[in-house]
Write an enzyme that holds these catalytic residues in place. Structure first.
Site, PDB file in Angstrom:
ATOM      1  N   CYS A   2      28.875 -10.415 -19.652  1.00 25.75           N
ATOM      2  CA  CYS A   2      29.891 -10.773 -20.654  1.00 25.75           C
ATOM      3  C   CYS A   2      31.164 -11.338 -20.030  1.00 25.75           C
ATOM      4  O   CYS A   2      31.575 -10.901 -18.963  1.00 25.75           O
ATOM      5  CB  CYS A   2      30.298  -9.547 -21.461  1.00 25.75           C
ATOM      6  SG  CYS A   2      28.926  -8.735 -22.266  1.00 25.75           S
ATOM      7  N   GLY A 101      31.188  -4.490 -20.602  1.00 32.22           N
ATOM      8  CA  GLY A 101      30.889  -3.187 -20.020  1.00 32.22           C
ATOM      9  C   GLY A 101      29.908  -2.438 -20.896  1.00 32.22           C
ATOM     10  O   GLY A 101      29.272  -3.028 -21.768  1.00 32.22           O
ATOM     11  N   LYS A 493      14.169 -15.757  -5.443  1.00 30.34           N
ATOM     12  CA  LYS A 493      14.663 -17.051  -5.937  1.00 30.34           C
ATOM     13  C   LYS A 493      13.622 -17.683  -6.855  1.00 30.34           C
ATOM     14  O   LYS A 493      13.932 -18.221  -7.909  1.00 30.34           O
ATOM     15  CB  LYS A 493      14.937 -18.027  -4.797  1.00 30.34           C
ATOM     16  CG  LYS A 493      16.209 -18.013  -4.024  1.00 30.34           C
ATOM     17  CD  LYS A 493      17.492 -18.194  -4.739  1.00 30.34           C
ATOM     18  CE  LYS A 493      17.958 -16.948  -5.382  1.00 30.34           C
ATOM     19  NZ  LYS A 493      18.960 -16.137  -4.882  1.00 30.34           N
ATOM     20  N   HIS A 512      -2.962  -4.430   3.881  1.00 27.72           N
ATOM     21  CA  HIS A 512      -2.819  -3.132   3.215  1.00 27.72           C
ATOM     22  C   HIS A 512      -2.698  -3.275   1.703  1.00 27.72           C
ATOM     23  O   HIS A 512      -1.921  -2.573   1.064  1.00 27.72           O
ATOM     24  CB  HIS A 512      -1.600  -2.394   3.789  1.00 27.72           C
ATOM     25  CG  HIS A 512      -1.704  -2.160   5.248  1.00 27.72           C
ATOM     26  ND1 HIS A 512      -2.585  -1.255   5.802  1.00 27.72           N
ATOM     27  CD2 HIS A 512      -1.077  -2.753   6.293  1.00 27.72           C
ATOM     28  CE1 HIS A 512      -2.475  -1.283   7.127  1.00 27.72           C
ATOM     29  NE2 HIS A 512      -1.569  -2.190   7.447  1.00 27.72           N
ATOM     30  N   LYS A 611      25.287 -13.581 -13.614  1.00 26.84           N
ATOM     31  CA  LYS A 611      25.791 -13.809 -12.257  1.00 26.84           C
ATOM     32  C   LYS A 611      26.424 -12.542 -11.702  1.00 26.84           C
ATOM     33  O   LYS A 611      26.277 -12.216 -10.542  1.00 26.84           O
ATOM     34  CB  LYS A 611      26.831 -14.934 -12.307  1.00 26.84           C
ATOM     35  CG  LYS A 611      27.444 -15.292 -10.969  1.00 26.84           C
ATOM     36  CD  LYS A 611      26.507 -16.159 -10.193  1.00 26.84           C
ATOM     37  CE  LYS A 611      27.003 -16.450  -8.786  1.00 26.84           C
ATOM     38  NZ  LYS A 611      25.886 -16.807  -7.906  1.00 26.84           N
TER      39      LYS A 611
HETATM   40  C1  G6P Z   1      22.952 -10.272 -10.074  1.00 25.32           C
HETATM   41  C2  G6P Z   1      22.801 -11.739  -9.754  1.00 25.32           C
HETATM   42  C3  G6P Z   1      22.183 -11.906  -8.380  1.00 25.32           C
HETATM   43  C4  G6P Z   1      23.021 -11.142  -7.339  1.00 25.32           C
HETATM   44  C5  G6P Z   1      23.203  -9.670  -7.728  1.00 25.32           C
HETATM   45  C6  G6P Z   1      24.234  -8.990  -6.836  1.00 25.32           C
HETATM   46  O1  G6P Z   1      21.706  -9.690 -10.228  1.00 25.32           O
HETATM   47  O2  G6P Z   1      21.991 -12.387 -10.717  1.00 25.32           O
HETATM   48  O3  G6P Z   1      22.156 -13.273  -8.021  1.00 25.32           O
HETATM   49  O4  G6P Z   1      22.385 -11.220  -6.095  1.00 25.32           O
HETATM   50  O5  G6P Z   1      23.683  -9.585  -9.062  1.00 25.32           O
HETATM   51  O6  G6P Z   1      25.469  -9.623  -7.038  1.00 25.32           O
HETATM   52  P1  G6P Z   1      26.716  -9.460  -6.096  1.00 25.32           P
HETATM   53  O7  G6P Z   1      27.825 -10.204  -6.776  1.00 25.32           O
HETATM   54  O8  G6P Z   1      27.007  -7.995  -6.003  1.00 25.32           O
HETATM   55  O9  G6P Z   1      26.353 -10.031  -4.767  1.00 25.32           O
END
Ligand code: G6P
Length: 616
Positions: A2, A101, A493, A512, A611
């Site tokens: 958000c 949140g 990815k 394994h 993100k």
């Molecule tokens: C989210 C994003 C990922 C990122 C992860 C950790 O899941 O989609 O791309 O690696 O959060 O984010 P940070 O900002 O803590 O590196």
């Protein structure tokens, strides 16, 4: 996740609110909404889908007024519908609120409110906050601005979970209130207008001065002045006015089709930036001024814990190999979400590095706080050096990668890797690593941006392979040693932006269990640079080929074994072994990118992803 944007003081708040939301799109969301005070009524528009849909709605039913608050919602409680999109109103319909949140005790609070006759219009936890604050305000005979702050304090003291909120009230005219705990919120202080946003990126061009709110802070804005209070009622610490970061400014796509592709190509530069001024050839070491610790103090460390989530966790895993080999100090990696609840033994001789691109990831922040509570030395490794994790750590290292807009992390991952390599060098040099070995590491690191630039030249070859395999229903990724976490990252990815199931594992684990998946339709991507375990990887490739599995191999220039064995071969510049993870990463980022493009996926905003994950 958000995003919140709000403003007060301008006659017409809409241009800022909508532009600000657009700039927060990278956080990931599924619906959007806006509320403004017009005359003495609050008017709301909402829409499911992108900010462009909201713009269309606002064009069809125009809005004008101040103050205004707006929001992009990433669904946690309740489906993606207009009813569940923010802003939410209280029972009187006079108070509007947006929230980022999770209110963990929302069920209990909702039941209490229903018992008192409240009727809810949405399934969200947020609406509970609007009703509670509105009710507390209405019960106060004063019904003025301090009464709203008081109602927020009273309510927020009973809230478990995390929040950043912004509120306007139809009875209070030019007044906007905001509060945060666990979710980020920044204030923009202008001459004739004030702003709030989840990320300073939204404020660029509108103000020069910003204040990063602290947990438990409440802000009261009237367009001309602002006041900070706290949820507990104690005095707020004096606000620190900062100039908006220049890096918040570079948010365009340039000549690239997507932010992700642009960010992949920025890596020679971002790696250079991460090393700038931090390598000391004379002493054959690395220096990080932000750690605020002497060599003597760092030499006393007996153990290092690296913790983070998602892509950042994969950087941590790679760091384990890099730091242990350079510094001979035990390194442990743990998902922040596990670490925070694991009750791991921690002591003052342990250093915990909370790693996070955004510096706001809820689990990583909680892991940091737990480590602090138990007496560890805590450091942050973040891209956003004004983030909560950066601010709450005892010391830290900035990634200097610039703003990353693509939801799938790319350039920040390699910046994390280079920081961890330099950290290994620095810790090694105050232990056993010789001057000449240190020098060699530095020379190798200095060659890295150029090696990455040359690896990027494989773009067209990779695009061709991606197109050929884009209809694949399952990918396997494997590697050994420091390239094992890179296989995990390559698989992540691929999943994130193409939605194709992909699994990463250490090559030796093939026998394994994973070998059961090998068939003519399941390509294996094998990371096989010229290193000590090259022959072992070749044996794995033979095992796959014996079962007719297609193999896409990443190797080193001049390698003929891979060419003769594999269906596709991508040969990369010869590099010191500890740099091969960087080069393989570039290839796997491009492979995922071009596969997603071939499938017509929304590369920069993959479905369901955020993100910055600011909820648990
Ligand atoms: C989210 C994003 C990922 C990122 C992860 C950790 O899941 O989609 O791309 O690696 O959060 O984010 P940070 O900002 O803590 O590196």
């Amino acid at each position: 996740m958000c995003g919140i944007v709000g403003t007060i003081g301008k006659k017409d708040t809409l241009p800022f609110l909508l532009e600000g939301l657009g700039r927060l799109e990278y956080r990931g969301y599924d619906s959007a909404g806006v509320a403004v005070l017009s005359g003495n009524e609050i008017h709301i528009r909402k829409s499911v889908g992108g900010v462009s849909q909201l713009v269309q709605t606002v064009n069809e039913q125009p809005l004008r007024g101040s103050p205004g608050i707006s929001h992009t919602r990433w669904a946690t409680h309740g489906e993606v519908t207009e009813e569940n999109a923010h802003p939410h109103l209280d029972a009187s319909g006079r108070l509007a609120l947006v929230h980022n949140g999770v209110v963990e005790n929302h069920k209990h609070l909702r039941e209490e409110l229903i018992g008192r006759g409240h009727v809810f219009r949405s399934q969200t936890d947020t609406e509970v906050l609007a009703h509670l604050i509105g009710e507390a305000f209405d019960q106060n005979s004063e019904r003025n601005r301090p009464a709203l702050i008081h109602a927020m304090q009273e309510t927020l003291r009973h809230v478990r979970g995390t929040y950043a909120i912004a509120i306007i009230h139809a009875d209070l005219g030019e007044f906007l209130a905001a509060a945060r705990s666990g979710s980020p919120l920044v204030l923009g202080i202008g001459k004739d207008a004030q702003f709030i946003a989840s990320d300073a990126v939204a404020l660029d061009g509108w103000v020069d001065d910003v204040i990063y709110m602290k947990d438990q802070d409440i802000a009261a804005l009237d367009g001309e002045s602002f006041h900070l209070a706290t949820v507990s009622g104690s005095a707020a610490s004096p606000p620190k006015l900062r100039k908006i970061e220049l890096e918040a400014r570079a948010t365009g796509k340039g000549r690239f089709a997507h932010h992700m592709l642009k960010e992949i190509h920025e890596q020679p530069e971002t790696l250079r930036e991460a090393m700038k001024g931090r390598l000391d050839l004379e002493e054959a070491t690395a220096r990080f001024t932000g750690l605020h610790r002497s060599n003597e103090q760092l030499r006393d460390l007996k153990r290092i814990i690296l913790t983070g989530c998602g892509t950042t966790f994969h950087a941590a895993l790679t760091g384990e190999y890099l730091i242990e080999s350079l510094a001979r100090i035990p390194v442990e990696c743990d998902y922040a979400s596990e670490f925070r609840y694991r009750n791991a033994p921690i002591d003052p001789e342990t250093a915990v590095f909370a790693m996070s691109q955004s510096g706001e990831t809820a689990d990583t922040l909680a892991a940091l706080r737990e480590s602090k509570r138990k007496g560890a030395l805590t450091f942050g490794i973040c891209n956003n050096v004004f983030s909560t994790i950066s601010r709450e750590s005892e010391g830290g290292i900035g990634l200097r990668a610039g703003v990353e807009i693509g939801v799938a992390a790319t350039k920040t991952f390699t910046s994390e890797l280079v920081i961890l390599s330099m950290l290994g060098l620095m810790l090694g040099r105050i232990r056993d690593l010789s001057h000449s070995d240190g020098e060699e590491v530095i020379e190798n690191l200095q060659s890295l941006p150029d090696l990455v630039a040359r690896t990027l030249e494989c773009n067209d070859l990779i695009a061709g392979i991606a197109a050929k395999y884009s209809k694949t229903r399952n990918f396997l990724f494997m590697g050994r040693q420091a390239n094992f976490p890179i296989a995990l990252e390559g698989a992540l990815k691929m999943k994130e932006i193409t939605y194709i199931p992909a699994t990463g594992y250490p090559s030796a684990e093939l026998k394994h269990g994973v070998i059961a998946l090998i068939n003519e339709e399941t390509p294996s991507i094998v990371l096989a640079p010229q290193d000590d375990v090259f022959e072992k990887n070749i044996s794995n490739i033979e095992e796959i080929k014996a079962r007719r599995g297609p193999v896409i191999a990443l190797g080193t220039h001049g390698d003929s074994t891979l060419r003769s064995l594999c269906d596709e071969t991508i040969l990369l510049p010869a590099a010191p072994v500890f740099l091969t993870p960087f080069l393989n990463t570039i290839v796997l980022q491009l492979l995922a990118y071009h596969t997603a493009v071939a499938l017509g996926c929304n590369v920069d905003k993959p479905r369901n992803l955020a993100k910055s994950v600011t909820v648990e």
